[in-house]
Design a protein around this motif. Structure first.
Motif, PDB file in Angstrom:
ATOM      1  N   PRO A  99       0.974  -1.335  -0.205  1.00 51.29           N
ATOM      2  CA  PRO A  99       0.045  -0.139  -0.554  1.00 51.29           C
ATOM      3  C   PRO A  99       0.981   1.360   0.127  1.00 51.29           C
ATOM      4  O   PRO A  99       2.010   1.462   0.246  1.00 51.29           O
ATOM      5  CB  PRO A  99      -0.496   0.178   1.419  1.00 51.29           C
ATOM      6  N   LEU A 100       0.507   2.469  -0.449  1.00 46.63           N
ATOM      7  CA  LEU A 100       1.740   3.524  -1.439  1.00 46.63           C
ATOM      8  C   LEU A 100       0.679   4.355  -1.338  1.00 46.63           C
ATOM      9  O   LEU A 100      -0.718   4.479  -1.665  1.00 46.63           O
ATOM     10  CB  LEU A 100       2.330   3.360  -2.465  1.00 46.63           C
ATOM     11  N   LYS A 101       0.605   6.312  -1.589  1.00 46.74           N
ATOM     12  CA  LYS A 101       0.462   6.706  -1.424  1.00 46.74           C
ATOM     13  C   LYS A 101       0.846   7.144  -3.395  1.00 46.74           C
ATOM     14  O   LYS A 101       0.973   8.233  -3.805  1.00 46.74           O
ATOM     15  CB  LYS A 101       0.764   8.358  -0.334  1.00 46.74           C
ATOM     16  N   THR A 102       0.470   6.114  -3.857  1.00 46.55           N
ATOM     17  CA  THR A 102       0.802   7.070  -5.463  1.00 46.55           C
ATOM     18  C   THR A 102      -0.352   5.241  -6.394  1.00 46.55           C
ATOM     19  O   THR A 102      -0.993   4.414  -5.486  1.00 46.55           O
ATOM     20  CB  THR A 102       2.148   6.549  -5.958  1.00 46.55           C
ATOM     21  N   VAL A 103      -0.181   5.834  -7.744  1.00 45.48           N
ATOM     22  CA  VAL A 103      -0.950   4.900  -8.021  1.00 45.48           C
ATOM     23  C   VAL A 103      -0.986   4.606  -9.439  1.00 45.48           C
ATOM     24  O   VAL A 103       0.243   5.318  -9.828  1.00 45.48           O
ATOM     25  CB  VAL A 103      -2.250   6.125  -8.767  1.00 45.48           C
ATOM     26  N   LEU A 104      -0.299   2.859  -9.405  1.00 45.73           N
ATOM     27  CA  LEU A 104       0.599   2.478 -10.003  1.00 45.73           C
ATOM     28  C   LEU A 104       0.123   2.327 -11.475  1.00 45.73           C
ATOM     29  O   LEU A 104      -1.626   1.596 -11.359  1.00 45.73           O
ATOM     30  CB  LEU A 104       1.517   1.514  -9.554  1.00 45.73           C
ATOM     31  N   PHE A 105       0.367   2.625 -13.081  1.00 44.67           N
ATOM     32  CA  PHE A 105      -0.604   1.845 -14.173  1.00 44.67           C
ATOM     33  C   PHE A 105       0.252   1.506 -14.833  1.00 44.67           C
ATOM     34  O   PHE A 105       1.343   0.770 -15.170  1.00 44.67           O
ATOM     35  CB  PHE A 105      -0.965   3.604 -15.175  1.00 44.67           C
ATOM     36  N   PRO A 106      -0.916   0.243 -15.701  1.00 34.85           N
ATOM     37  CA  PRO A 106      -0.289  -0.467 -16.533  1.00 34.85           C
ATOM     38  C   PRO A 106       1.107  -0.002 -17.407  1.00 34.85           C
ATOM     39  O   PRO A 106       0.451   1.157 -17.872  1.00 34.85           O
ATOM     40  CB  PRO A 106      -1.397  -1.348 -17.247  1.00 34.85           C
ATOM     41  N   GLY A 107       2.267  -0.453 -17.330  1.00 34.37           N
ATOM     42  CA  GLY A 107       3.002  -0.138 -18.169  1.00 34.37           C
ATOM     43  C   GLY A 107       4.373   0.852 -18.217  1.00 34.37           C
ATOM     44  O   GLY A 107       5.279   1.803 -18.430  1.00 34.37           O
ATOM     45  N   GLY A 108       3.279   1.563 -16.419  1.00 33.18           N
ATOM     46  CA  GLY A 108       4.059   2.069 -16.294  1.00 33.18           C
ATOM     47  C   GLY A 108       5.591   1.751 -14.834  1.00 33.18           C
ATOM     48  O   GLY A 108       5.925   0.559 -14.189  1.00 33.18           O
ATOM     49  N   ALA A 109       6.217   2.878 -14.614  1.00 28.23           N
ATOM     50  CA  ALA A 109       7.940   3.078 -14.138  1.00 28.23           C
ATOM     51  C   ALA A 109       7.508   3.052 -12.739  1.00 28.23           C
ATOM     52  O   ALA A 109       7.160   4.361 -12.410  1.00 28.23           O
ATOM     53  CB  ALA A 109       8.427   3.087 -14.587  1.00 28.23           C
ATOM     54  N   GLY A 118      -4.595   3.905 -24.726  1.00 29.71           N
ATOM     55  CA  GLY A 118      -4.439   2.743 -23.103  1.00 29.71           C
ATOM     56  C   GLY A 118      -2.894   3.609 -22.888  1.00 29.71           C
ATOM     57  O   GLY A 118      -3.020   3.944 -21.593  1.00 29.71           O
ATOM     58  N   TRP A 119      -1.667   3.828 -23.374  1.00 32.20           N
ATOM     59  CA  TRP A 119      -0.228   3.720 -23.539  1.00 32.20           C
ATOM     60  C   TRP A 119      -0.747   5.342 -22.486  1.00 32.20           C
ATOM     61  O   TRP A 119      -0.157   5.732 -21.750  1.00 32.20           O
ATOM     62  CB  TRP A 119       0.523   3.753 -23.576  1.00 32.20           C
ATOM     63  N   VAL A 120      -1.340   6.006 -23.853  1.00 35.83           N
ATOM     64  CA  VAL A 120      -0.931   7.260 -23.928  1.00 35.83           C
ATOM     65  C   VAL A 120      -2.010   7.469 -22.633  1.00 35.83           C
ATOM     66  O   VAL A 120      -1.638   8.528 -21.937  1.00 35.83           O
ATOM     67  CB  VAL A 120      -1.559   8.169 -25.369  1.00 35.83           C
ATOM     68  N   ALA A 121      -3.299   7.517 -22.575  1.00 31.18           N
ATOM     69  CA  ALA A 121      -4.159   7.919 -21.236  1.00 31.18           C
ATOM     70  C   ALA A 121      -3.241   7.279 -20.185  1.00 31.18           C
ATOM     71  O   ALA A 121      -2.763   8.732 -19.274  1.00 31.18           O
ATOM     72  CB  ALA A 121      -4.582   7.289 -21.498  1.00 31.18           C
ATOM     73  N   ASN A 122      -2.344   6.395 -19.645  1.00 30.83           N
ATOM     74  CA  ASN A 122      -1.757   6.194 -18.944  1.00 30.83           C
ATOM     75  C   ASN A 122      -0.624   7.164 -18.583  1.00 30.83           C
ATOM     76  O   ASN A 122      -0.563   6.994 -17.109  1.00 30.83           O
ATOM     77  CB  ASN A 122      -0.952   4.439 -18.204  1.00 30.83           C
ATOM     78  N   ARG A 123      -0.346   7.153 -19.920  1.00 30.22           N
ATOM     79  CA  ARG A 123       1.344   8.072 -19.252  1.00 30.22           C
ATOM     80  C   ARG A 123       0.260   8.910 -18.761  1.00 30.22           C
ATOM     81  O   ARG A 123       1.459  10.142 -17.487  1.00 30.22           O
ATOM     82  CB  ARG A 123       2.121   7.920 -20.547  1.00 30.22           C
ATOM     83  N   TRP A 124      -0.460   9.949 -19.292  1.00 31.92           N
ATOM     84  CA  TRP A 124      -0.478  11.611 -18.962  1.00 31.92           C
ATOM     85  C   TRP A 124      -1.088  11.127 -17.760  1.00 31.92           C
ATOM     86  O   TRP A 124      -1.183  12.398 -16.575  1.00 31.92           O
ATOM     87  CB  TRP A 124      -1.914  11.765 -19.458  1.00 31.92           C
ATOM     88  N   CYS A 125      -1.877  10.040 -17.085  1.00 27.10           N
ATOM     89  CA  CYS A 125      -2.217  10.199 -15.208  1.00 27.10           C
ATOM     90  C   CYS A 125      -1.087  10.071 -14.512  1.00 27.10           C
ATOM     91  O   CYS A 125      -1.284  10.251 -13.241  1.00 27.10           O
ATOM     92  CB  CYS A 125      -3.333   8.667 -15.726  1.00 27.10           C
ATOM     93  N   GLU A 126      -0.042   9.602 -14.844  1.00 30.86           N
ATOM     94  CA  GLU A 126       1.386   9.837 -14.297  1.00 30.86           C
ATOM     95  C   GLU A 126       1.204  10.869 -14.060  1.00 30.86           C
ATOM     96  O   GLU A 126       2.230  10.962 -12.401  1.00 30.86           O
ATOM     97  CB  GLU A 126       2.172   8.996 -15.222  1.00 30.86           C
ATOM     98  N   ILE A 127       1.901  11.966 -15.303  1.00 27.66           N
ATOM     99  CA  ILE A 127       2.316  13.079 -14.637  1.00 27.66           C
ATOM    100  C   ILE A 127       1.261  14.057 -14.597  1.00 27.66           C
ATOM    101  O   ILE A 127       2.128  15.604 -14.025  1.00 27.66           O
ATOM    102  CB  ILE A 127       2.934  13.033 -16.532  1.00 27.66           C
ATOM    103  N   LEU A 128       0.640  14.256 -15.008  1.00 22.86           N
ATOM    104  CA  LEU A 128      -1.007  15.875 -14.386  1.00 22.86           C
ATOM    105  C   LEU A 128      -0.747  15.520 -12.848  1.00 22.86           C
ATOM    106  O   LEU A 128      -0.929  14.960 -12.120  1.00 22.86           O
ATOM    107  CB  LEU A 128      -2.314  15.396 -15.162  1.00 22.86           C
ATOM    108  N   PRO A 129      -0.842  16.539 -12.651  1.00 21.21           N
ATOM    109  CA  PRO A 129      -0.752  16.992 -11.206  1.00 21.21           C
ATOM    110  C   PRO A 129      -2.179  16.950 -10.933  1.00 21.21           C
ATOM    111  O   PRO A 129      -3.083  17.962 -10.559  1.00 21.21           O
ATOM    112  CB  PRO A 129      -0.486  18.826 -11.208  1.00 21.21           C
ATOM    113  N   ILE A 130      -3.083  15.580 -11.045  1.00 23.39           N
ATOM    114  CA  ILE A 130      -4.078  15.370 -10.303  1.00 23.39           C
ATOM    115  C   ILE A 130      -4.229  15.088  -8.698  1.00 23.39           C
ATOM    116  O   ILE A 130      -3.373  14.502  -8.505  1.00 23.39           O
ATOM    117  CB  ILE A 130      -4.856  14.724 -11.478  1.00 23.39           C
ATOM    118  N   PRO A 131      -5.576  14.980  -8.312  1.00 27.95           N
ATOM    119  CA  PRO A 131      -5.571  14.690  -7.041  1.00 27.95           C
ATOM    120  C   PRO A 131      -5.940  12.943  -6.480  1.00 27.95           C
ATOM    121  O   PRO A 131      -5.825  12.306  -8.196  1.00 27.95           O
ATOM    122  CB  PRO A 131      -6.745  14.571  -6.514  1.00 27.95           C
TER     123      PRO A 131
END
Length: 208
Positions: free
Chosen positions: A12-22, A165-178
């Motif tokens: 359990p972490l205070k982060t969200v991991l997406f498929p294909g993410g580092a 999906g890959w494009v969406a996941n990478r944006w989700c990782e880097i955008l400053p969203i809650p």
């Protein structure tokens, strides 16, 4: 991973991991060092889940219902009691039940969610892919200029700018969203729906 429900260790972490993410991890708690060693010995992933309530250290935290498998790609132990991991996001899963071990580690019985089949970026969403390509190039150029050969890109290869999906996941990782919004995006099954929401955000904030 098998389709039927299985038990996996959770991180359990205070982060969200997406498929294909580092996801680089600094592991120092004995319980999680033991977990990582066991996963490496068995050549199995562990589950990364966003904390719903609680903390990363101490007593077992309450996790969100949907998480992502983390596969260990490399590791090192720079000092006794400290492990540095590089992991990559795999399949998403849903937690069916959890149990707390004596060392306050969490394990969960999980069901794998449908793998995200490659979905071409549609014409109306093409701007998201073009902008992401520019952003990644800029991030890597700055990192290489500042760190030289020590720079590790936060984006795993290969890059798939034609995959919604890959494009969406990478944006989700880097955008400053809650984190809560990031979690909701992870839970969406349709990658085109996820990318459409990302595009709306990018337009609202004059990024597109």
């Amino acid at each position: 991973m098998p389709a039927e429900p299985i038990w996996v260790p959770l991180f359990p972490l205070k982060t969200v991991l997406f498929p294909g993410g580092a996801l680089p991890l600094r592991v120092f708690e004995t319980r999680y060092i033991d977990m990582v060693r066991e996963c490496m010995r068995e050549e199995l992933p562990f589950g990364v889940v966003l904390i719903k309530s609680g903390q990363e250290v101490g007593a077992a935290a309450e996790p969100e219902a949907v998480g992502c498998l983390a596969h260990i790609t490399s590791w090192e132990m720079p000092s006794l009691g400290l492990m540095m991991l590089q992991t990559r996001g795999g399949l998403r899963f849903r937690i069916l039940e959890t149990r707390v071990l004596t060392d306050q580690r969490l394990e969960a019985r999980i069901a794998m969610l449908m793998p995200e089949a490659p979905a071409p970026v549609t014409d109306d969403l093409h701007g998201c892919a073009i902008s992401l390509e520019t952003v990644i190039a800029n991030i890597e150029a700055v990192g290489q200029a500042e760190q030289g050969s020590d720079f590790d890109s936060p984006f795993t290869r290969p890059l798939h700018f034609d995959d919604a999906g890959w494009v969406a996941n990478r944006w989700c990782e880097i955008l400053p969203i809650p984190l809560a919004a990031r979690q909701k995006l992870l839970e969406l099954d349709d990658p085109l729906d996820r990318l459409a929401i990302v595009q709306k955000y990018l337009k609202q904030h004059d990024i597109l």
